[in-house]
Design a protein around this motif. Sequence first.
Motif, PDB file in Angstrom:
ATOM      1  N   GLY A 103      -9.586  75.409 -20.882  1.00  0.00           N
ATOM      2  CA  GLY A 103      -9.942  76.562 -21.858  1.00  0.00           C
ATOM      3  C   GLY A 103      -9.159  76.371 -23.135  1.00  0.00           C
ATOM      4  N   MET A 104      -9.042  77.294 -24.002  1.00  0.00           N
ATOM      5  CA  MET A 104      -8.440  77.308 -25.150  1.00  0.00           C
ATOM      6  C   MET A 104      -6.783  77.291 -24.810  1.00  0.00           C
ATOM      7  SD  MET A 104     -10.808  77.285 -27.103  1.00  0.00           S
ATOM      8  CE  MET A 104     -10.026  77.457 -28.398  1.00  0.00           C
ATOM      9  N   ILE A 105      -6.050  76.615 -25.772  1.00  0.00           N
ATOM     10  CA  ILE A 105      -4.758  76.522 -25.614  1.00  0.00           C
ATOM     11  C   ILE A 105      -4.213  76.685 -27.152  1.00  0.00           C
ATOM     12  CG2 ILE A 105      -4.413  74.053 -25.204  1.00  0.00           C
ATOM     13  CD1 ILE A 105      -2.339  74.799 -23.054  1.00  0.00           C
ATOM     14  N   ARG A 106      -2.927  76.860 -27.018  1.00  0.00           N
ATOM     15  CA  ARG A 106      -2.322  77.303 -28.468  1.00  0.00           C
ATOM     16  C   ARG A 106      -2.210  75.899 -29.104  1.00  0.00           C
ATOM     17  NH1 ARG A 106       3.862  79.438 -28.594  1.00  0.00           N
ATOM     18  NH2 ARG A 106       3.749  80.826 -30.524  1.00  0.00           N
ATOM     19  N   VAL A 107      -1.893  74.783 -28.590  1.00  0.00           N
ATOM     20  CA  VAL A 107      -1.751  73.725 -29.180  1.00  0.00           C
ATOM     21  C   VAL A 107      -3.079  72.882 -28.710  1.00  0.00           C
ATOM     22  CG1 VAL A 107      -0.024  71.893 -29.820  1.00  0.00           C
ATOM     23  CG2 VAL A 107       0.671  73.912 -28.829  1.00  0.00           C
ATOM     24  N   HIS A 108      -4.073  73.426 -28.633  1.00  0.00           N
ATOM     25  CA  HIS A 108      -5.382  72.916 -28.443  1.00  0.00           C
ATOM     26  C   HIS A 108      -5.532  71.535 -29.240  1.00  0.00           C
ATOM     27  CE1 HIS A 108      -9.416  72.339 -26.328  1.00  0.00           C
ATOM     28  NE2 HIS A 108      -9.581  72.424 -27.509  1.00  0.00           N
ATOM     29  N   GLY A 109      -5.973  70.297 -28.670  1.00  0.00           N
ATOM     30  CA  GLY A 109      -6.368  69.260 -29.522  1.00  0.00           C
ATOM     31  C   GLY A 109      -4.899  68.386 -30.038  1.00  0.00           C
ATOM     32  N   ARG A 110      -4.026  68.289 -29.145  1.00  0.00           N
ATOM     33  CA  ARG A 110      -2.735  67.704 -29.673  1.00  0.00           C
ATOM     34  C   ARG A 110      -2.992  66.087 -29.884  1.00  0.00           C
ATOM     35  NH1 ARG A 110       0.989  67.289 -24.305  1.00  0.00           N
ATOM     36  NH2 ARG A 110      -0.475  66.934 -22.816  1.00  0.00           N
ATOM     37  N   GLY A 111      -3.719  65.526 -28.964  1.00  0.00           N
ATOM     38  CA  GLY A 111      -4.270  64.049 -29.083  1.00  0.00           C
ATOM     39  C   GLY A 111      -5.209  63.947 -30.346  1.00  0.00           C
ATOM     40  N   PHE A 112      -5.927  64.997 -30.633  1.00  0.00           N
ATOM     41  CA  PHE A 112      -6.902  64.699 -31.624  1.00  0.00           C
ATOM     42  C   PHE A 112      -6.319  64.980 -32.987  1.00  0.00           C
ATOM     43  CE2 PHE A 112     -11.320  65.998 -32.598  1.00  0.00           C
ATOM     44  CZ  PHE A 112     -11.316  66.144 -34.137  1.00  0.00           C
ATOM     45  N   ALA A 113      -5.176  65.771 -33.202  1.00  0.00           N
ATOM     46  CA  ALA A 113      -4.624  66.187 -34.406  1.00  0.00           C
ATOM     47  C   ALA A 113      -3.489  64.945 -34.522  1.00  0.00           C
ATOM     48  CB  ALA A 113      -3.767  67.422 -34.305  1.00  0.00           C
ATOM     49  N   CYS A 114      -2.885  64.838 -33.491  1.00  0.00           N
ATOM     50  CA  CYS A 114      -1.745  63.803 -33.501  1.00  0.00           C
ATOM     51  C   CYS A 114      -2.196  62.383 -33.953  1.00  0.00           C
ATOM     52  CB  CYS A 114      -0.938  63.778 -32.394  1.00  0.00           C
ATOM     53  SG  CYS A 114       0.145  65.283 -32.069  1.00  0.00           S
ATOM     54  N   GLY A 115      -3.465  62.148 -33.318  1.00  0.00           N
ATOM     55  CA  GLY A 115      -4.183  60.818 -33.900  1.00  0.00           C
ATOM     56  C   GLY A 115      -4.669  60.761 -35.228  1.00  0.00           C
ATOM     57  N   LEU A 116      -5.270  61.881 -35.679  1.00  0.00           N
ATOM     58  CA  LEU A 116      -5.495  61.769 -36.902  1.00  0.00           C
ATOM     59  C   LEU A 116      -4.398  61.587 -37.823  1.00  0.00           C
ATOM     60  CD1 LEU A 116      -8.575  63.716 -38.366  1.00  0.00           C
ATOM     61  CD2 LEU A 116      -6.321  63.790 -39.436  1.00  0.00           C
ATOM     62  N   ASP A 117      -3.123  62.303 -37.678  1.00  0.00           N
ATOM     63  CA  ASP A 117      -2.283  62.245 -38.586  1.00  0.00           C
ATOM     64  C   ASP A 117      -1.386  60.857 -38.437  1.00  0.00           C
ATOM     65  OD1 ASP A 117      -2.139  64.509 -39.872  1.00  0.00           O
ATOM     66  OD2 ASP A 117      -0.206  65.243 -39.442  1.00  0.00           O
ATOM     67  N   THR A 118      -1.526  60.253 -37.328  1.00  0.00           N
ATOM     68  CA  THR A 118      -1.048  59.012 -37.037  1.00  0.00           C
ATOM     69  C   THR A 118      -1.801  57.939 -37.756  1.00  0.00           C
ATOM     70  OG1 THR A 118       0.010  59.741 -34.833  1.00  0.00           O
ATOM     71  CG2 THR A 118      -0.217  57.310 -35.308  1.00  0.00           C
ATOM     72  N   GLN A 119      -2.944  58.060 -37.647  1.00  0.00           N
ATOM     73  CA  GLN A 119      -3.873  57.177 -38.483  1.00  0.00           C
ATOM     74  C   GLN A 119      -3.514  57.216 -39.985  1.00  0.00           C
ATOM     75  OE1 GLN A 119      -8.066  57.690 -38.617  1.00  0.00           O
ATOM     76  NE2 GLN A 119      -8.138  55.567 -37.724  1.00  0.00           N
ATOM     77  N   LEU A 120      -3.480  58.461 -40.311  1.00  0.00           N
ATOM     78  CA  LEU A 120      -3.150  58.823 -41.878  1.00  0.00           C
ATOM     79  C   LEU A 120      -1.793  58.102 -42.353  1.00  0.00           C
ATOM     80  CD1 LEU A 120      -4.916  60.428 -43.673  1.00  0.00           C
ATOM     81  CD2 LEU A 120      -3.208  62.248 -43.403  1.00  0.00           C
ATOM     82  N   ASP A 121      -0.829  58.066 -41.445  1.00  0.00           N
ATOM     83  CA  ASP A 121       0.315  57.240 -41.637  1.00  0.00           C
ATOM     84  C   ASP A 121       0.271  55.852 -41.636  1.00  0.00           C
ATOM     85  OD1 ASP A 121       1.906  59.660 -41.908  1.00  0.00           O
ATOM     86  OD2 ASP A 121       2.753  59.686 -40.005  1.00  0.00           O
ATOM     87  N   MET A 122      -0.787  55.350 -40.955  1.00  0.00           N
ATOM     88  CA  MET A 122      -0.740  54.098 -40.771  1.00  0.00           C
ATOM     89  C   MET A 122      -1.653  53.529 -41.884  1.00  0.00           C
ATOM     90  SD  MET A 122      -2.619  53.966 -37.084  1.00  0.00           S
ATOM     91  CE  MET A 122      -1.940  52.818 -35.566  1.00  0.00           C
ATOM     92  N   ILE A 123      -2.566  54.302 -42.611  1.00  0.00           N
ATOM     93  CA  ILE A 123      -3.190  54.091 -43.866  1.00  0.00           C
ATOM     94  C   ILE A 123      -2.399  54.236 -45.016  1.00  0.00           C
ATOM     95  CG2 ILE A 123      -4.843  54.838 -45.397  1.00  0.00           C
ATOM     96  CD1 ILE A 123      -6.562  56.012 -42.757  1.00  0.00           C
ATOM     97  N   ALA A 124      -1.382  55.199 -45.054  1.00  0.00           N
ATOM     98  CA  ALA A 124      -0.385  55.045 -45.947  1.00  0.00           C
ATOM     99  C   ALA A 124       0.496  53.944 -46.160  1.00  0.00           C
ATOM    100  CB  ALA A 124       0.393  56.447 -45.786  1.00  0.00           C
ATOM    101  N   ASP A 125       0.864  53.426 -44.764  1.00  0.00           N
ATOM    102  CA  ASP A 125       1.814  52.410 -44.649  1.00  0.00           C
ATOM    103  C   ASP A 125       1.058  51.144 -45.330  1.00  0.00           C
ATOM    104  OD1 ASP A 125       3.680  50.539 -43.606  1.00  0.00           O
ATOM    105  OD2 ASP A 125       3.539  51.259 -41.432  1.00  0.00           O
ATOM    106  N   HIS A 126      -0.260  51.031 -44.984  1.00  0.00           N
ATOM    107  CA  HIS A 126      -1.005  50.007 -45.246  1.00  0.00           C
ATOM    108  C   HIS A 126      -1.083  49.810 -46.937  1.00  0.00           C
ATOM    109  CE1 HIS A 126      -4.229  46.872 -45.234  1.00  0.00           C
ATOM    110  NE2 HIS A 126      -4.736  47.212 -46.350  1.00  0.00           N
TER     111      HIS A 126
END
Lengths: 173, 764
Positions: B351-374
């Motif tokens: 169901g719903m959870i307070r940190v729902h989508g940790r893999g989703f959000a952390c993935g999106l932000d990690t990718q943003l860091d990868m793009i920034a790095d590039h």
Amino acid sequence: MEKIQIFLNINDTPCEVMVSPNDTLLEVLRDELDLTGSKESCGEGVCGSCTVQMDGKPVRSCLTLALEAQGTKIKTVEGLANGDELSDLQQSFVDHGAVQCGFCTPGMLMSADALLKTNPNPDEKTIRTAIAGNICRCTGYAKIVEAVGHAGHPQDHCPDCKTGCKTDHKKGE
Amino acid sequence: MSDYTIIGKRMPRIDSRAKVMGKAKFTADLKLPGMLVGKIKRSPYAHARILSINTSKAMALPGVKCVVTGKDTEGVKWGVFGYTRDQQFIQTEKARYIGDEVAGVAAIDEETATKALDLIEVTYEELPAVFDPMAAMASATELIHEEFANNINVHVNIDTGNVDENFEKAFYIREDTFVAPEESYFQAEPYAVVARFDHEDCLEVWCPNGGPHMKSKPLSNAFKIPLHMVKIKKIAIGGAFGGRSEICPADYICSLLAKKTKKPVKIEFTREENTIATRQGHAMITSHKTGVDKDGRVLARETTCYMDGGAYSSTGPIATTVPFLSMEQAYRMGSVRYNGYRIYTNKPIRGMIRVHGRGFACGLDTQLDMIADHLGIDPVEIRLRNSRQPGEYTSTGSLVSSCAMDETIHKAVEKSKFKEKWGKLPPFHGIGIGTNSVQTGFPMGIRGGSQSFIKFNEDGEATVMSGVVDNGQGNDNMLVQIAAEELGLLPEDIHLVSADTETTSSDPGSYSQVSTFVGGHAVLNAARNCRKKLFDVASKVLKVAPEKLAAKNRLIFVKDDPEKSVPIKKVVRISLLNFTSVNAEGGYWPKVDMKREWVSNPYGQMCEAFSFGTTIVEVKVDPDTGKVDVLEATAVQDVGYALNPLVLEGQFEGSIAMGGQGGMLTEYHEWKEGRCLNPTMLDYKLPLACDMPKINNIIVESIDPKGPYGAKEAGMSIAMSAAQAYSAAVSNAIGVYMDSFPLTPDKIIAAIKEKNLKAKEGLE
């Protein structure tokens, strides 16, 4: 299982109860003596919600047999206040926002109270170690640690002690 | 800044005193005369047809008062939405996960009830089970629910158009996949329910809940009795975190046992049951493809997410959407295509959870860091170039009125000294940033609004009624603070009656960050209406126009001449002697797009306000053990307006613990053939006091034009952004962008080893 009569001293009140040999102290407190302040959260001695003091030392009442409590002085969260007057530690928990859902609070208080009895002025690390056996899912522990540190001797720089707020948290300090 | 008396102050919570004294009653603490103990028989198989159930031996056991099975029910299926009605409260045909409800028992004590469970004989035909969402979609064996092809429970498709065209224009494109397993709430209080039918045959129920009205409706349906005969009662609640939003089969089973035995019945879950048979957070496999221009501005994004939904729908359509929403609110995306699939598996319900989508959000932000790095940009700059701005619309068409996202980034960067530390920390030290946004509620049709009623007593004190529930976050205090401020009373003059379906009106519940914004607003409106009545009477006493009056400290006084005043108590008594009511009601309904629907039409105004949060953390990793020490965390949130900074800080700190420390370092479930291997606190690693870092809290106020006093939401943006910041900091410390969360020591050691091996190969 056949019940036997035992005598306990709970919050300085002597009482006699009929217990089964396998009854835990927590079951007897909650079910027989109506002292429901002590909580069961994990039932296996991990979370600390059932912590009471036995001769001043914090123990897990879910892992302690009622029989073992005979001849000792048991203190529960109901025994912390003096009538309607909260203990300094309880008041500090209220003032510092250390209570959220409140389910872990009784156990947390009993661990912290036992610490303060032996070390009235603990440093932060000592506090964190003393309550490391009490799991709180709401607070992240920060306000609990503050509350324990300030109990008994409110300091004038603390925003939440009765001496008044000197800190403007909205400015980020 | 303001001249409020009570609002905006560091006020200790009204419920704390009872809680520190051990007097607050939680459900398991209740004892009613003649009360029986209830227990639930659960399936030991992940997927099995129920061929027969024999209850005669259990019924014959002395002390057993009642045994119920699916035959005692009407077989009705429950679902949050009309199109997700897939769960019976007691299964009649088959069990779909290890823990599914197959029977219930009421007995004189726990020992007898437990023995009786073992005496219930269930004959099963075991069916092939699936435990992996990708395998479940491709599975040729029996569907988990025959009406859902390929075991796809929910498919959310969002497409703003121009995605492919914008990818064509992109300077740089990356596509990465991120995974995260299930996590659990571990509320301090294990689930419990007490039920009885009273002398008028009304059903009374006490249980932890995210909204009493969300419990009364399904029980009314199941027992075919009108809503006014289902009384969900107020009780202290030991945490929810999204896991107590819906009806729990135990609520029904307990009520059914109470009905049949004509006695009160209490069911207390074990810790294991609380983990397995309430809700869990979804496991997710998320692929983000992002195209940016040469400055790092996102032009196009395509996200596909597969969520392991477990055995039943629960809040599936919402759960499949919220991780996307958080990101579309936090960041401008140019154009976006989202496909979210929630897949049935033979595992516990998600169901719903307070940190729902940790893999989703952390993935999106990690990718943003990868793009920034590039691109040679730093992580702060790329966020500022893509961050949400006030007055904009989200990709799916919600106007964002108030937004101080950039201010949260700047303040977090300044406090944490990010710029001074970025790229200059010693080996295996790292710093990371995460940004997130959450919505204050969503379109909920007839339950989208909240209503409040206030009555004055003849002693000048007031009773405030509100449907808002307090799960532990401090909602009760929030309501009292608002009422006291508006009525000119002290908090102790107000008695709150809340979260009781017999006496309080409908409310959206406290699981969508909406309690202050909607429920608090309703109390504010009721109090203002009530105050107007008092002012009308007082204006005659003080002989000035009502507009010239104000109320404070139990007095109504003339604003320009405060010496001229009359006690509120006296005004109440004068009113009553003059046949004038001193009661009032008020409500608040957020202006959302009622046509917006999770699956069929995911566009339009989602809610009226959005909160924004930034977290930065600094870590030190031991490369030999993979252990992460968190040195400091800085949490900054745009909450709109801080009604009570003391309470808000507690939300921030708890969010760092659950979202970051637990959510990104230690918390996850392990499985064997659909059996959860770590359902207890002994095996599931929750953060302890000694684990937590120093936390800096910074509150940012954007004063939302619609929120009560400008308030929005507090804490959840931090819980989500903390997860992102923790993962970014660890990645920064070890020099590897991590794609599997949480970041446990084994994964960290493996990543360092692989990196060293690659470096060595490069040298050779």
